[in-house]
Design a protein around this motif. Structure first.
Motif, PDB file in Angstrom:
ATOM      1  N   GLN A  62      21.998   4.361 -26.567  1.00  0.00           N
ATOM      2  CA  GLN A  62      23.167   3.563 -26.662  1.00  0.00           C
ATOM      3  C   GLN A  62      22.765   2.237 -25.887  1.00  0.00           C
ATOM      4  OE1 GLN A  62      26.110   3.929 -28.408  1.00  0.00           O
ATOM      5  NE2 GLN A  62      25.469   6.108 -28.944  1.00  0.00           N
ATOM      6  N   LEU A  63      23.299   1.079 -26.205  1.00  0.00           N
ATOM      7  CA  LEU A  63      23.379  -0.147 -25.754  1.00  0.00           C
ATOM      8  C   LEU A  63      24.217  -0.406 -24.704  1.00  0.00           C
ATOM      9  CD1 LEU A  63      21.868  -2.323 -28.754  1.00  0.00           C
ATOM     10  CD2 LEU A  63      20.501  -2.074 -26.403  1.00  0.00           C
ATOM     11  N   ALA A  64      23.817  -0.733 -23.384  1.00  0.00           N
ATOM     12  CA  ALA A  64      24.888  -1.052 -22.471  1.00  0.00           C
ATOM     13  C   ALA A  64      25.218  -2.452 -22.625  1.00  0.00           C
ATOM     14  CB  ALA A  64      24.437  -0.811 -20.908  1.00  0.00           C
ATOM     15  N   GLN A  65      24.450  -3.324 -23.014  1.00  0.00           N
ATOM     16  CA  GLN A  65      24.602  -4.710 -23.209  1.00  0.00           C
ATOM     17  C   GLN A  65      23.746  -5.380 -24.233  1.00  0.00           C
ATOM     18  OE1 GLN A  65      24.567  -7.209 -19.638  1.00  0.00           O
ATOM     19  NE2 GLN A  65      24.556  -5.499 -18.147  1.00  0.00           N
ATOM     20  N   GLY A  66      24.297  -6.469 -25.029  1.00  0.00           N
ATOM     21  CA  GLY A  66      23.255  -7.270 -25.961  1.00  0.00           C
ATOM     22  C   GLY A  66      23.196  -6.203 -27.482  1.00  0.00           C
ATOM     23  N   GLN A  67      22.046  -6.419 -27.832  1.00  0.00           N
ATOM     24  CA  GLN A  67      21.763  -5.772 -28.997  1.00  0.00           C
ATOM     25  C   GLN A  67      20.325  -5.726 -29.203  1.00  0.00           C
ATOM     26  OE1 GLN A  67      22.919  -8.836 -31.963  1.00  0.00           O
ATOM     27  NE2 GLN A  67      21.097 -10.182 -31.074  1.00  0.00           N
ATOM     28  N   ALA A  68      19.879  -4.722 -30.121  1.00  0.00           N
ATOM     29  CA  ALA A  68      18.475  -4.239 -30.256  1.00  0.00           C
ATOM     30  C   ALA A  68      17.977  -5.459 -31.103  1.00  0.00           C
ATOM     31  CB  ALA A  68      18.579  -2.920 -31.025  1.00  0.00           C
ATOM     32  N   PHE A  69      16.504  -5.528 -31.071  1.00  0.00           N
ATOM     33  CA  PHE A  69      15.908  -6.401 -31.746  1.00  0.00           C
ATOM     34  C   PHE A  69      15.690  -5.847 -33.190  1.00  0.00           C
ATOM     35  CE2 PHE A  69      12.767  -4.056 -29.248  1.00  0.00           C
ATOM     36  CZ  PHE A  69      12.082  -3.471 -30.380  1.00  0.00           C
ATOM     37  N   GLY A  70      15.295  -6.600 -34.503  1.00  0.00           N
ATOM     38  CA  GLY A  70      15.065  -5.961 -35.761  1.00  0.00           C
ATOM     39  C   GLY A  70      13.717  -6.203 -35.758  1.00  0.00           C
ATOM     40  N   ASP A  71      13.413  -6.055 -37.219  1.00  0.00           N
ATOM     41  CA  ASP A  71      11.757  -6.043 -37.658  1.00  0.00           C
ATOM     42  C   ASP A  71      11.584  -7.450 -38.052  1.00  0.00           C
ATOM     43  OD1 ASP A  71      11.446  -3.197 -36.896  1.00  0.00           O
ATOM     44  OD2 ASP A  71      12.117  -2.701 -38.737  1.00  0.00           O
ATOM     45  N   GLY A  72      10.445  -8.001 -38.231  1.00  0.00           N
ATOM     46  CA  GLY A  72      10.012  -9.179 -38.663  1.00  0.00           C
ATOM     47  C   GLY A  72       9.797 -10.432 -37.586  1.00  0.00           C
ATOM     48  N   ALA A  73       9.164 -11.248 -38.161  1.00  0.00           N
ATOM     49  CA  ALA A  73       8.819 -12.554 -37.322  1.00  0.00           C
ATOM     50  C   ALA A  73      10.077 -13.120 -36.506  1.00  0.00           C
ATOM     51  CB  ALA A  73       7.967 -13.461 -38.001  1.00  0.00           C
ATOM     52  N   ASP A  74      11.199 -12.908 -37.114  1.00  0.00           N
ATOM     53  CA  ASP A  74      12.558 -13.802 -36.491  1.00  0.00           C
ATOM     54  C   ASP A  74      12.888 -13.027 -35.168  1.00  0.00           C
ATOM     55  OD1 ASP A  74      12.797 -15.400 -38.809  1.00  0.00           O
ATOM     56  OD2 ASP A  74      14.119 -14.130 -39.862  1.00  0.00           O
ATOM     57  N   HIS A  75      12.427 -11.815 -34.815  1.00  0.00           N
ATOM     58  CA  HIS A  75      12.679 -11.309 -33.594  1.00  0.00           C
ATOM     59  C   HIS A  75      11.268 -11.127 -32.552  1.00  0.00           C
ATOM     60  CE1 HIS A  75      16.754  -9.918 -34.978  1.00  0.00           C
ATOM     61  NE2 HIS A  75      16.001  -9.678 -36.306  1.00  0.00           N
ATOM     62  N   LEU A  76      10.497 -12.170 -32.838  1.00  0.00           N
ATOM     63  CA  LEU A  76       9.425 -12.188 -31.741  1.00  0.00           C
ATOM     64  C   LEU A  76      10.117 -12.662 -30.461  1.00  0.00           C
ATOM     65  CD1 LEU A  76       6.395 -14.057 -33.696  1.00  0.00           C
ATOM     66  CD2 LEU A  76       6.674 -11.573 -33.205  1.00  0.00           C
ATOM     67  N   PHE A  77       9.110 -11.911 -29.633  1.00  0.00           N
ATOM     68  CA  PHE A  77       9.631 -12.260 -28.273  1.00  0.00           C
ATOM     69  C   PHE A  77      10.963 -11.878 -27.585  1.00  0.00           C
ATOM     70  CE2 PHE A  77       6.532 -15.642 -29.674  1.00  0.00           C
ATOM     71  CZ  PHE A  77       5.375 -14.877 -29.296  1.00  0.00           C
ATOM     72  N   ALA A  78      11.329 -10.705 -28.428  1.00  0.00           N
ATOM     73  CA  ALA A  78      12.745 -10.056 -27.766  1.00  0.00           C
ATOM     74  C   ALA A  78      12.458  -9.078 -27.114  1.00  0.00           C
ATOM     75  CB  ALA A  78      13.704  -9.888 -28.939  1.00  0.00           C
ATOM     76  N   ALA A  79      12.974  -8.757 -26.280  1.00  0.00           N
ATOM     77  CA  ALA A  79      12.699  -7.517 -25.498  1.00  0.00           C
ATOM     78  C   ALA A  79      14.265  -6.687 -25.358  1.00  0.00           C
ATOM     79  CB  ALA A  79      12.079  -7.573 -24.158  1.00  0.00           C
ATOM     80  N   VAL A  80      14.013  -5.277 -25.231  1.00  0.00           N
ATOM     81  CA  VAL A  80      15.389  -4.648 -25.024  1.00  0.00           C
ATOM     82  C   VAL A  80      14.683  -3.442 -23.806  1.00  0.00           C
ATOM     83  CG1 VAL A  80      16.740  -2.668 -25.754  1.00  0.00           C
ATOM     84  CG2 VAL A  80      16.129  -4.417 -27.213  1.00  0.00           C
ATOM     85  N   ILE A  81      15.286  -3.571 -22.739  1.00  0.00           N
ATOM     86  CA  ILE A  81      15.083  -2.836 -21.633  1.00  0.00           C
ATOM     87  C   ILE A  81      15.660  -1.687 -20.964  1.00  0.00           C
ATOM     88  CG2 ILE A  81      13.972  -5.064 -20.405  1.00  0.00           C
ATOM     89  CD1 ILE A  81      16.330  -5.261 -18.620  1.00  0.00           C
ATOM     90  N   GLY A  82      15.096  -0.740 -20.471  1.00  0.00           N
ATOM     91  CA  GLY A  82      15.855   0.309 -19.960  1.00  0.00           C
ATOM     92  C   GLY A  82      16.625   0.133 -18.827  1.00  0.00           C
ATOM     93  N   ALA A  83      17.467   0.978 -18.452  1.00  0.00           N
ATOM     94  CA  ALA A  83      18.386   0.751 -17.280  1.00  0.00           C
ATOM     95  C   ALA A  83      17.561   0.743 -16.022  1.00  0.00           C
ATOM     96  CB  ALA A  83      19.463   2.040 -17.394  1.00  0.00           C
ATOM     97  N   ASP A  84      16.606   1.385 -15.700  1.00  0.00           N
ATOM     98  CA  ASP A  84      15.779   1.334 -14.655  1.00  0.00           C
ATOM     99  C   ASP A  84      15.251   0.034 -14.373  1.00  0.00           C
ATOM    100  OD1 ASP A  84      16.458   3.990 -13.651  1.00  0.00           O
ATOM    101  OD2 ASP A  84      14.860   4.902 -14.276  1.00  0.00           O
ATOM    102  N   VAL A  85      14.640  -0.476 -15.540  1.00  0.00           N
ATOM    103  CA  VAL A  85      14.207  -1.867 -15.515  1.00  0.00           C
ATOM    104  C   VAL A  85      15.122  -2.920 -15.009  1.00  0.00           C
ATOM    105  CG1 VAL A  85      12.818  -3.429 -16.690  1.00  0.00           C
ATOM    106  CG2 VAL A  85      12.508  -1.140 -17.170  1.00  0.00           C
ATOM    107  N   ALA A  86      16.166  -2.711 -15.787  1.00  0.00           N
ATOM    108  CA  ALA A  86      17.140  -3.763 -15.399  1.00  0.00           C
ATOM    109  C   ALA A  86      18.044  -3.720 -13.831  1.00  0.00           C
ATOM    110  CB  ALA A  86      18.551  -3.457 -16.372  1.00  0.00           C
ATOM    111  N   ASP A  87      18.078  -2.575 -13.436  1.00  0.00           N
ATOM    112  CA  ASP A  87      18.419  -2.385 -12.055  1.00  0.00           C
ATOM    113  C   ASP A  87      17.502  -2.701 -11.009  1.00  0.00           C
ATOM    114  OD1 ASP A  87      20.770  -1.490 -13.220  1.00  0.00           O
ATOM    115  OD2 ASP A  87      20.454   0.600 -12.894  1.00  0.00           O
ATOM    116  N   SER A  88      16.272  -2.279 -11.152  1.00  0.00           N
ATOM    117  CA  SER A  88      15.101  -2.439 -10.199  1.00  0.00           C
ATOM    118  C   SER A  88      14.780  -4.005 -10.246  1.00  0.00           C
ATOM    119  CB  SER A  88      14.102  -1.663 -10.800  1.00  0.00           C
ATOM    120  OG  SER A  88      14.240  -0.274 -10.533  1.00  0.00           O
ATOM    121  N   LEU A  89      14.779  -4.564 -11.374  1.00  0.00           N
ATOM    122  CA  LEU A  89      14.341  -5.918 -11.320  1.00  0.00           C
ATOM    123  C   LEU A  89      15.477  -7.189 -11.493  1.00  0.00           C
ATOM    124  CD1 LEU A  89      11.277  -5.639 -13.666  1.00  0.00           C
ATOM    125  CD2 LEU A  89      11.312  -5.722 -11.081  1.00  0.00           C
ATOM    126  N   GLY A  90      16.847  -6.433 -11.370  1.00  0.00           N
ATOM    127  CA  GLY A  90      17.904  -7.257 -11.584  1.00  0.00           C
ATOM    128  C   GLY A  90      18.187  -8.048 -12.835  1.00  0.00           C
TER     129      GLY A  90
END
Length: 424
Positions: free
Chosen positions: A133-161
């Motif tokens: 489940q996404l807590a915030q935002g949205q998931a990226f899709g396939d294809g070149a239109d979604h280059l350089f988009a990242a979906v991060i886990g909860a620990d990554v978000a909390d640890s790095l702010g």
């Protein structure tokens, strides 16, 4: 009720403060004992549920444990990759319902980077079949239109702010080997996953095309000297990967899993290995089962300490009750009556402590199970009592009864004059 039980009850009421403290100690010991047992069992079950709903994990030929370590737990590195053609052949197999590719090898500040497709967010499950489940935002899709988009886990978000739209750059390699950054191709956080208590929380997810784009100007695991492709031009290149690290596979019918596993392991020209996640996770647990043995030792120690504490308190109480017991003897109570009176008192106290400890644990479980799952990834099942806890409660009552034998025997052997003679 026999008269010696009435005497035991009235004597207990007269010493309610002391016995209340003893009851609290026994309750706390039982609560800790059962808590350790529940955590031990639920931790093992949670470990086996790090991935759920995936029928096979496919990677390069290696040991099943190593494949699970890097494909599921993001620990270590793959000995080899598998070709994109092998993934496509696997995807086209008629018994395969879905196949999610994984590309590993990069990291961000110690967190693993996972290159995958949009199917990952639809098909990856954990726990008891829980979907991401996404807590915030949205998931990226396939294809070149979604280059350089990242979906991060909860620990990554909390640890790095990190928040939505935070910019980040990835590093080539994992752990201490992650030395070179892809500084010319920054990513933007487009989604933050809800906490799962699994390695997903400690992962940065990008598309396979993004993984390919950041390595366009790399060769042999290092940047090409004097050559750089800017991020805005990356979309003009063919970003289909040539190799990936592993594949998560789901089948239309699970009855075909062994046939497909045998087909992959013996008939593949790419030296592939297919493992059943449940079997491989059980093997992996055996490797790290030292922690389970430590928890078992802690449980046994709690039983011993609780019994020793009960014995010490009862012996101290017996020394203070010598006159009371002597008066009962003079009133006609025999040594056997005193023996059974003390046994009944300690047995009732132990049973009451066991029941109250169990109830205390249930209250704490209901209050804290969500917090424990969110922060430690252990799914604790709330239940009044588990079948595995009945022998433990019986052991507590038995040890309490055995501990009471010593003071009961001393009371049995004390003479009438022992408590009536004044001490100098």
């Amino acid at each position: 009720m026999p008269y010696f039980l009435q005497l035991a009850w009235k004597s207990a009421l007269n010493r309610r403060l002391t016995l209340g403290l003893m009851l609290f100690v026994i309750s706390l010991s039982v609560c800790l004992l059962l808590a350790v047992e529940r955590l031990r069992n639920d931790a093992r079950e949670g470990f086996s549920h790090a991935v759920s709903g995936t029928d096979l994990v496919v990677g390069a030929r290696t040991s099943p444990v190593q494949l699970m370590l890097y494909a599921v737990f993001r620990i270590g590195e793959a000995t080899n990759n598998i070709s994109w053609q092998s993934y496509q052949d696997l995807q086209k197999n008629p018994v395969v319902a879905w196949a999610v590719p994984l590309s590993l090898g990069d990291s961000h500040r110690g967190f693993a980077v996972v290159g995958t497709t949009a199917d990952y967010f639809r098909h990856f499950h954990y726990g008891d079949g829980q979907a991401l489940q996404l807590a915030q935002g949205q998931a990226f899709g396939d294809g070149a239109d979604h280059l350089f988009a990242a979906v991060i886990g909860a620990d990554v978000a909390d640890s790095l702010g990190y928040q939505i739209d935070t910019k980040l750059t990835l590093s080539h390699g994992t752990g201490d080997a992650a030395l070179t950054e892809h500084a010319d191709k920054p990513f933007r956080v487009v989604g933050i996953l809800a906490r799962t208590g699994t390695p997903v929380d400690r992962s940065v997810h990008i598309s396979l095309q993004s993984m390919q784009a950041i390595h366009l100007d790399w060769q042999g695991g290092a940047p090409v000297p004097g050559f750089s492709i800017a991020a805005e031009y990356a979309r003009k290149f063919d970003l289909q990967p040539k190799e990936i690290t592993a594949v998560l596979v789901g089948l239309h019918n699970r009855s075909t899993v062994f046939r497909l596993q045998r087909q992959i392991n013996t008939g593949s020209s790419d030296s592939l290995l297919a493992v059943l996640p449940g079997v491989a996770l059980d093997q992996l647990w055996q490797v790290i089962s030292i922690m389970e043995r430590v928890l078992l030792a802690m449980s046994s120690l709690l039983v011993v300490l609780g019994s020793a504490g009960l014995l010490a308190v009862m012996l101290a109480s017996l020394n203070e009750r010598r006159r009371e017991l002597a008066i009962l003897r003079s009133a006609g109570a025999g040594p056997g009556h005193l023996f059974f009176m003390l046994m009944a008192e300690s047995l009732g106290l132990t049973i009451a402590g066991a029941i109250s400890g169990l109830l205390l644990l249930d209250v704490l479980t209901l209050a804290g199970k969500n917090w424990i799952q969110m922060h430690y990834g252990i799914l604790i099942k709330a239940s009044l009592i588990n079948m595995t806890e009945i022998p433990l409660l019986g052991l507590v009552v038995l040890t309490g009864m055995l501990a009471s034998l010593v003071p009961a025997w001393l009371a049995y052997r004390n003479s009438l004059a022992d408590g009536l003679t004044p001490r100098l």
